[in-house]
Write an enzyme that holds these catalytic residues in place. Structure first.
Site, PDB file in Angstrom:
ATOM      1  CB  CYS A 137      -0.991  -0.015   1.166  1.00 41.24           C
ATOM      2  SG  CYS A 137      -0.271  -0.392   2.766  1.00 41.24           S
ATOM      3  CB  SER A 138       0.812   4.408   0.566  1.00 43.67           C
ATOM      4  OG  SER A 138      -0.348   4.522   1.374  1.00 43.67           O
ATOM      5  CB  CYS A 139       3.469   1.406   5.210  1.00 48.34           C
ATOM      6  SG  CYS A 139       1.994   0.402   5.460  1.00 48.34           S
TER       7      CYS A 139
END
Lengths: 97, 223
Positions: free
Chosen positions: B130-132
């Site tokens: 995702c976009s951690c």
């Protein structure tokens, strides 16, 4: 079951399981079935596979960072043989290798 | 409410619109432009949370104010301090979250880890799922970081990706990729450039580009 169940030790060889579990799992396909080494024991965290569905406050489970040789992940890896990748994996996705 | 409503905190996959026409001003019900789906959903969610007493408007305002303080400058401050203060560096490597607190940086992530580049190993961070991203230290991630191209290629061909950022490493250097796929968040401590011995901590912090803090850039020596 944790913290009584045996944990993986730093440096231990582990294989990433393919649990075939649907939904919000944090184990990407590219490491499943691969063998790596425990690089860090990160502590215990609530299972995001439960939290993602609103089941908060459950048991905390061990999280590890597992390190792989890139050449073991990608048969056609074009980098250098010493290149590595480290990824976070929860206990139930690991078995000793 | 007048807070910057776009600065929501989210670590998981999300579909809010980055290309909508509103610009950086806060989303509000009486906007002159039509709300996007995500903006309308955000306003509805916020309204329900307040109405049901789960959160107060004040709590949301305070959290948005914390989010507003997050920028790559915070991460750069930490690295610059670590460059000049070995004892701070040791504390930061052991527990980055409490080290951040020493510099009055509010950390909302559960656990922060700093990984140090060395002459032998260059480290690169990606979140394939995702976009951690360590938002407390670096603010919102850049568009390239959340792109599917970066997320898929950084793990598979990191040297090629780094090359596209202008970085090439000799054959004996290890390139190590860190997939930020679960509960930890990572910041890279870049190498301190030569020729910076006389610089103040503030001047050092100003040298550090955002992308160096996830391994996609190096810190250049001052011109």
């Amino acid at each position: 079951m944790w913290p009584d169940a045996p944990r993986h030790a730093l440096g231990a060889q582990v294989r990433i399981l393919d649990l075939g579990k649907p939904g919000h799992v944090r184990t990407p396909l590219y490491v499943r079935g691969k063998v790596g080494v425990i690089d860090q024991v990160c502590g215990d965290f609530e299972n995001p596979e439960e939290r993602a569905y609103g089941r908060v406050g459950g048991a905390r489970i061990p999280l590890y960072r597992v390190r792989f040789a890139q050449a073991d992940l990608w048969p056609d890896y074009e980098g250098r043989p010493q290149d590595q990748l480290v990824i976070e994996i929860y206990h139930h996705w690991l078995q000793p290798a | 409410m007048t807070a910057h409503d776009h600065d929501h905190d989210h670590d998981d996959a999300h579909d809010h619109d980055h290309d909508h026409p509103h610009g950086p001003h806060p989303t509000r019900e009486d906007d002159d432009l039509e709300l996007t789906y995500s903006e309308a959903r955000y306003l509805a969610m916020r309204g329900m949370l307040i109405k049901q007493g789960i959160l107060t408007g004040d709590e949301i305002m305070r959290r948005l104010a914390v989010n507003d303080l997050a920028s790559p400058h915070q991460g750069a401050r930490m690295v610059a301090r670590a460059w000049v203060d070995p004892a701070f560096k040791a504390r930061m490597m052991a527990d980055a979250k409490s080290a951040a607190r020493e510099l009055d940086i509010a950390v909302t992530e559960a656990k922060l880890t700093v990984i140090e580049n060395t002459p032998q190993t260059h480290n690169l961070v990606v979140c394939t799922l995702c976009s951690c991203y360590p938002r407390s230290l670096l603010g919102e991630p850049p568009a390239w970081y959340v792109s599917k191209a970066y997320r898929s290629r950084a793990v598979r061909e990191p040297r090629k990706v780094l090359g596209e950022f202008g970085l090439a490493f000799p054959g004996d250097v290890e390139v190590r990729v860190h997939d930020s796929n679960a509960d930890l968040r990572y910041m890279i401590m870049p190498l301190r450039p030569e020729g910076t011995e006389g610089l103040s901590e503030e001047a050092l912090a100003a040298l550090i580009p955002r992308d160096a803090l996830v391994g996609a850039a190096l810190v250049d020596r001052p011109a």
